[in-house]
Design a protein around this motif. Structure first.
Motif, PDB file in Angstrom:
ATOM      1  N   PHE A  97       0.845  -1.200   0.000  1.00 45.36           N
ATOM      2  CA  PHE A  97       0.000   0.000   0.000  1.00 45.36           C
ATOM      3  C   PHE A  97       0.879   1.249   0.000  1.00 45.36           C
ATOM      4  CE2 PHE A  97      -0.021  -1.618   4.424  1.00 45.36           C
ATOM      5  CZ  PHE A  97       0.587  -0.556   5.097  1.00 45.36           C
ATOM      6  N   GLY A  98       2.059   1.133  -0.612  1.00 42.96           N
ATOM      7  CA  GLY A  98       2.901   2.304  -0.818  1.00 42.96           C
ATOM      8  C   GLY A  98       2.318   3.202  -1.897  1.00 42.96           C
ATOM      9  N   ASN A  99       2.969   4.345  -2.107  1.00 45.80           N
ATOM     10  CA  ASN A  99       2.446   5.332  -3.052  1.00 45.80           C
ATOM     11  C   ASN A  99       2.980   5.164  -4.472  1.00 45.80           C
ATOM     12  OD1 ASN A  99       5.089   6.330  -2.830  1.00 45.80           O
ATOM     13  ND2 ASN A  99       4.498   7.936  -1.388  1.00 45.80           N
ATOM     14  N   GLY A 100       3.687   4.061  -4.741  1.00 50.23           N
ATOM     15  CA  GLY A 100       4.301   3.867  -6.049  1.00 50.23           C
ATOM     16  C   GLY A 100       3.321   3.773  -7.193  1.00 50.23           C
ATOM     17  N   ALA A 101       2.130   3.229  -6.959  1.00 55.47           N
ATOM     18  CA  ALA A 101       1.143   3.134  -8.036  1.00 55.47           C
ATOM     19  C   ALA A 101       0.471   4.474  -8.290  1.00 55.47           C
ATOM     20  CB  ALA A 101       0.094   2.081  -7.686  1.00 55.47           C
ATOM     21  N   ALA A 102       0.320   5.284  -7.244  1.00 52.13           N
ATOM     22  CA  ALA A 102      -0.298   6.600  -7.405  1.00 52.13           C
ATOM     23  C   ALA A 102       0.647   7.588  -8.064  1.00 52.13           C
ATOM     24  CB  ALA A 102      -0.749   7.126  -6.040  1.00 52.13           C
ATOM     25  N   MET A 103       1.924   7.511  -7.732  1.00 50.36           N
ATOM     26  CA  MET A 103       2.876   8.511  -8.246  1.00 50.36           C
ATOM     27  C   MET A 103       2.976   8.467  -9.762  1.00 50.36           C
ATOM     28  SD  MET A 103       6.513   6.711  -7.258  1.00 50.36           S
ATOM     29  CE  MET A 103       7.215   5.410  -8.295  1.00 50.36           C
ATOM     30  N   ARG A 104       2.637   7.330 -10.377  1.00 48.56           N
ATOM     31  CA  ARG A 104       2.763   7.168 -11.825  1.00 48.56           C
ATOM     32  C   ARG A 104       1.421   7.205 -12.551  1.00 48.56           C
ATOM     33  NH1 ARG A 104       3.947   1.180 -10.135  1.00 48.56           N
ATOM     34  NH2 ARG A 104       2.064   0.089 -10.865  1.00 48.56           N
ATOM     35  N   ALA A 105       0.341   7.564 -11.867  1.00 46.13           N
ATOM     36  CA  ALA A 105      -1.006   7.418 -12.408  1.00 46.13           C
ATOM     37  C   ALA A 105      -1.461   8.577 -13.286  1.00 46.13           C
ATOM     38  CB  ALA A 105      -2.013   7.229 -11.263  1.00 46.13           C
ATOM     39  N   ALA A 106      -0.691   9.646 -13.385  1.00 51.11           N
ATOM     40  CA  ALA A 106      -1.132  10.815 -14.150  1.00 51.11           C
ATOM     41  C   ALA A 106      -1.549  10.481 -15.580  1.00 51.11           C
ATOM     42  CB  ALA A 106      -0.042  11.886 -14.138  1.00 51.11           C
ATOM     43  N   PRO A 107      -0.811   9.647 -16.327  1.00 53.46           N
ATOM     44  CA  PRO A 107      -1.232   9.372 -17.707  1.00 53.46           C
ATOM     45  C   PRO A 107      -2.633   8.778 -17.804  1.00 53.46           C
ATOM     46  CG  PRO A 107       1.050   8.705 -17.397  1.00 53.46           C
ATOM     47  CD  PRO A 107       0.507   9.033 -16.031  1.00 53.46           C
ATOM     48  N   VAL A 108      -3.033   7.991 -16.807  1.00 54.96           N
ATOM     49  CA  VAL A 108      -4.393   7.432 -16.816  1.00 54.96           C
ATOM     50  C   VAL A 108      -5.411   8.558 -16.671  1.00 54.96           C
ATOM     51  CG1 VAL A 108      -5.970   5.793 -15.745  1.00 54.96           C
ATOM     52  CG2 VAL A 108      -3.514   5.310 -15.775  1.00 54.96           C
ATOM     53  N   GLY A 109      -5.171   9.468 -15.743  1.00 56.95           N
ATOM     54  CA  GLY A 109      -6.068  10.600 -15.561  1.00 56.95           C
ATOM     55  C   GLY A 109      -6.161  11.470 -16.794  1.00 56.95           C
ATOM     56  N   MET A 110      -5.067  11.581 -17.523  1.00 56.22           N
ATOM     57  CA  MET A 110      -5.060  12.381 -18.741  1.00 56.22           C
ATOM     58  C   MET A 110      -5.903  11.737 -19.836  1.00 56.22           C
ATOM     59  SD  MET A 110      -0.967  13.025 -18.476  1.00 56.22           S
ATOM     60  CE  MET A 110      -0.698  13.636 -20.142  1.00 56.22           C
ATOM     61  N   LEU A 111      -5.602  10.482 -20.147  1.00 55.67           N
ATOM     62  CA  LEU A 111      -6.272   9.813 -21.259  1.00 55.67           C
ATOM     63  C   LEU A 111      -7.757   9.590 -20.992  1.00 55.67           C
ATOM     64  CD1 LEU A 111      -5.879   8.523 -24.044  1.00 55.67           C
ATOM     65  CD2 LEU A 111      -5.293   6.377 -22.889  1.00 55.67           C
ATOM     66  N   TYR A 112      -8.122   9.398 -19.710  1.00 55.56           N
ATOM     67  CA  TYR A 112      -9.507   9.078 -19.370  1.00 55.56           C
ATOM     68  C   TYR A 112     -10.153  10.156 -18.503  1.00 55.56           C
ATOM     69  CZ  TYR A 112      -8.619   4.597 -21.485  1.00 55.56           C
ATOM     70  OH  TYR A 112      -8.317   3.607 -22.405  1.00 55.56           O
ATOM     71  N   HIS A 113      -9.777  11.401 -18.728  1.00 52.53           N
ATOM     72  CA  HIS A 113     -10.329  12.469 -17.881  1.00 52.53           C
ATOM     73  C   HIS A 113     -11.823  12.676 -18.100  1.00 52.53           C
ATOM     74  CE1 HIS A 113      -9.483  14.816 -21.589  1.00 52.53           C
ATOM     75  NE2 HIS A 113     -10.456  15.608 -21.177  1.00 52.53           N
ATOM     76  N   ASP A 114     -12.345  12.180 -19.203  1.00 43.62           N
ATOM     77  CA  ASP A 114     -13.773  12.329 -19.488  1.00 43.62           C
ATOM     78  C   ASP A 114     -14.515  10.996 -19.442  1.00 43.62           C
ATOM     79  OD1 ASP A 114     -12.512  11.291 -21.692  1.00 43.62           O
ATOM     80  OD2 ASP A 114     -13.512  12.568 -23.160  1.00 43.62           O
ATOM     81  N   ASP A 115     -13.884   9.969 -18.877  1.00 44.85           N
ATOM     82  CA  ASP A 115     -14.497   8.645 -18.777  1.00 44.85           C
ATOM     83  C   ASP A 115     -14.097   8.043 -17.431  1.00 44.85           C
ATOM     84  OD1 ASP A 115     -15.416   6.050 -19.019  1.00 44.85           O
ATOM     85  OD2 ASP A 115     -14.562   5.701 -21.012  1.00 44.85           O
ATOM     86  N   LEU A 116     -14.816   8.428 -16.378  1.00 48.18           N
ATOM     87  CA  LEU A 116     -14.396   8.066 -15.027  1.00 48.18           C
ATOM     88  C   LEU A 116     -14.474   6.576 -14.725  1.00 48.18           C
ATOM     89  CD1 LEU A 116     -15.745  11.134 -13.063  1.00 48.18           C
ATOM     90  CD2 LEU A 116     -13.414  10.676 -13.832  1.00 48.18           C
ATOM     91  N   PRO A 117     -15.476   5.847 -15.212  1.00 49.85           N
ATOM     92  CA  PRO A 117     -15.445   4.398 -14.967  1.00 49.85           C
ATOM     93  C   PRO A 117     -14.198   3.741 -15.561  1.00 49.85           C
ATOM     94  CG  PRO A 117     -17.654   5.086 -15.592  1.00 49.85           C
ATOM     95  CD  PRO A 117     -16.758   6.263 -15.826  1.00 49.85           C
ATOM     96  N   ALA A 118     -13.825   4.143 -16.783  1.00 51.76           N
ATOM     97  CA  ALA A 118     -12.612   3.595 -17.388  1.00 51.76           C
ATOM     98  C   ALA A 118     -11.376   4.051 -16.627  1.00 51.76           C
ATOM     99  CB  ALA A 118     -12.517   4.018 -18.859  1.00 51.76           C
ATOM    100  N   LEU A 119     -11.376   5.288 -16.183  1.00 52.47           N
ATOM    101  CA  LEU A 119     -10.247   5.799 -15.396  1.00 52.47           C
ATOM    102  C   LEU A 119     -10.025   4.941 -14.165  1.00 52.47           C
ATOM    103  CD1 LEU A 119      -9.474   9.467 -14.412  1.00 52.47           C
ATOM    104  CD2 LEU A 119      -9.710   7.734 -12.634  1.00 52.47           C
ATOM    105  N   ARG A 120     -11.082   4.679 -13.433  1.00 49.79           N
ATOM    106  CA  ARG A 120     -10.958   3.887 -12.211  1.00 49.79           C
ATOM    107  C   ARG A 120     -10.455   2.482 -12.526  1.00 49.79           C
ATOM    108  NH1 ARG A 120     -15.652   4.753 -10.465  1.00 49.79           N
ATOM    109  NH2 ARG A 120     -16.707   2.946 -11.345  1.00 49.79           N
ATOM    110  N   ARG A 121     -11.014   1.881 -13.551  1.00 46.38           N
ATOM    111  CA  ARG A 121     -10.633   0.516 -13.901  1.00 46.38           C
ATOM    112  C   ARG A 121      -9.166   0.432 -14.320  1.00 46.38           C
ATOM    113  NH1 ARG A 121     -10.758  -1.323 -18.988  1.00 46.38           N
ATOM    114  NH2 ARG A 121     -12.239   0.295 -19.635  1.00 46.38           N
TER     115      ARG A 121
END
Length: 352
Positions: A144-168
Motif C-alpha cells: 500500500f505504498g504510493n508507487g502506483a499513485a505517483m505514476r497514475a497521471a497518464p491514466v487521468g489524462m487519457l480518461y479524464h472524461d471517462d471516469l469508470p474507465a479511469l478507475r478501472r
C-alpha cells in the motif's frame, strides 16, 4: 471544461512535465523532516554567496538558486510514469504484459527505486508474470505504498472524461506492483485528481478546494474509501477550512511512502495553492519526508490545471534532457493528447 485543443494539449504536457518537475525538485531533500527542511530553506537567502554555492547541490531550484541547464534529475517516480504513458499510447485499454515490459526496459537502478520496487522489476526482467509479482509482497497482502499513485497521471489524462474507465485502468496499472486495496484505490484517486484538474475551466469557473476534493473522491470511489485513506481525505477537508502551519499539515496528513500518508497530502498541497503551479509544487516539496513523490503527484495535478506554459522557464531549462528527458516527456504528453482526441472522436465527443 477546456474545449480549446491548444489549451488542453498544453495541460496534457503540463501534467507530465509537472510530474518531472515536482519529482526532481524533491529528490535532493527526500527524507528530510518538514521542520528542519523549512528552517534550512528559510535561512538560505541569508547565507554568503560561497555558502549558497555549497548548498546548491542539495537545495538548488527549491531555494531559488541558479543551476546549470540539465542539472536537475528525476527519480523512479518519473521513470515509472514514462512507462505508464508509453503503455497507454501503445495500448489505451491497458496491457499488463506490455506495461511490465516498459518498467523493465526503462529501469535504471540509480533512479532511487525502493527495495520492493527494485526487487519486483528484477523479477519482471527475469521473466516473472506481470500479474503475479505484486502479490508476492507483504505475505501476499500486497503493497500500500504510493508507487502506483505517483505514476497514475497518464491514466487521468487519457480518461479524464471517462471516469469508470479511469478507475478501472488506474487500478489495473497499480496491480502490477501494488495489489493492496489502498495501493490500488490511491492510484485511482490520484488519476482522478489529474482528470478533475484537466476538466476544470479556469476562465469560467471559480475554484473551490472543498468541491474539488469532493469531485475527486465522489466520482472515483465505489463504496467507502479504505480506512486510513478515508481518514486522510477527511483531514484534507478540515485543513482547507483553516490556515495551518506547514509543520501541522505534515504532522496531520503525513509525508511518508505509504499511500494514505502522501496521496491526500499531495491533493491538499494543490488545493491550498491552486492559483500557482510553482507555489503548489514548492509547498509540496517543503512538506519534507517523501518529498519527491509528494512533489511529483502535486506537480501532475497543478500541471494539468495550469499547463506546461505555467512552469517557470528556468525550472524547465534546468531539467535533464537526455533520451528520456524533458523533451521526450513533453512529447509523451502530445501523444497522449492525440490518443485522447482519437478516442473522443470515435465516441462522439469530438468537441472535448
Amino acid at each position: 471544461m477546456a474545449r480549446n485543443d491548444a489549451v488542453l494539449r498544453d495541460r496534457f504536457r503540463g501534467a507530465l512535465l509537472g510530474t518531472l518537475v515536482g519529482d526532481a525538485l524533491g529528490a535532493p531533500v527526500e527524507e528530510m523532516p518538514c521542520d528542519r527542511l523549512n528552517e534550512a530553506l528559510d535561512s538560505f537567502s541569508g547565507m554568503s554567496r560561497e555558502e549558497r554555492q555549497r548548498q546548491v547541490p542539495v537545495f538548488g531550484l527549491l531555494a531559488g538558486a541558479e543551476v546549470p541547464p540539465g542539472y536537475v534529475h528525476y527519480t523512479d517516480d518519473t521513470q515509472m510514469t514514462i512507462g505508464v504513458a508509453e503503455s497507454l499510447i501503445a495500448y489505451p485499454e491497458f496491457d499488463g504484459s506490455y506495461l511490465a515490459s516498459r518498467f523493465a526496459e526503462n529501469f535504471e537502478g540509480h533512479r532511487g527505486y525502493g527495495p520492493g520496487g527494485y526487487a519486483m522489476i528484477q523479477e519482471l526482467r527475469n521473466g516473472a508474470a506481470w500479474n503475479e509479482v505484486g502479490e508476492q509482497l507483504f505475505g501476499g497482502e500486497g503493497s500500500f505504498g504510493n508507487g502506483a499513485a505517483m505514476r497514475a497521471a497518464p491514466v487521468g489524462m487519457l480518461y479524464h472524461d471517462d471516469l469508470p474507465a479511469l478507475r478501472r485502468i488506474a487500478e489495473a496499472q497499480a496491480s502490477v506492483t501494488h495489489t493492496h486495496p489502498i495501493g490500488r484505490q490511491s492510484a485511482a484517486l490520484q488519476a482522478a485528481a489529474v482528470a478533475a484538474a484537466l476538466r476544470f475551466d479556469i476562465e469560467n469557473e471559480d475554484f473551490d478546494g472543498l468541491a474539488f476534493i469532493d469531485s475527486v473522491t465522489d466520482s472515483t470511489v465505489v463504496g467507502p474509501l479504505e480506512n486510513w485513506l478515508g481518514a486522510g481525505y477527511h483531514d484534507v477537508r478540515t485543513l482547507l477550512r483553516v490556515a495551518p502551519r506547514i509543520e501541522e499539515v505534515a504532522e496531520t496528513l503525513g509525508n511518508g511512502i505509504e499511500a494514505q500518508l502522501s496521496v491526500p497530502t499531495a491533493l491538499y498541497a494543490f488545493a491550498a495553492h491552486y492559483d500557482s503551479f510553482a507555489q503548489a509544487v514548492l509547498y509540496a516539496v517543503r512538506l519534507g519526508g517523501d518529498a519527491d513523490t509528494i512533489g511529483a503527484m502535486t506537480g501532475a495535478i497543478a500541471g494539468a490545471f495550469h499547463g506546461a506554459s505555467a512552469i517557470p522557464p528556468n525550472w524547465l531549462a534546468a531539467l535533464e534532457n537526455g533520451p528520456q528527458g524533458r523533451d521526450y516527456i513533453a512529447s509523451l504528453g502530445d501523444q497522449l493528447f492525440d490518443r485522447w482526441r482519437q478516442r473522443a472522436s470515435e465516441n462522439g465527443k469530438g468537441q472535448g
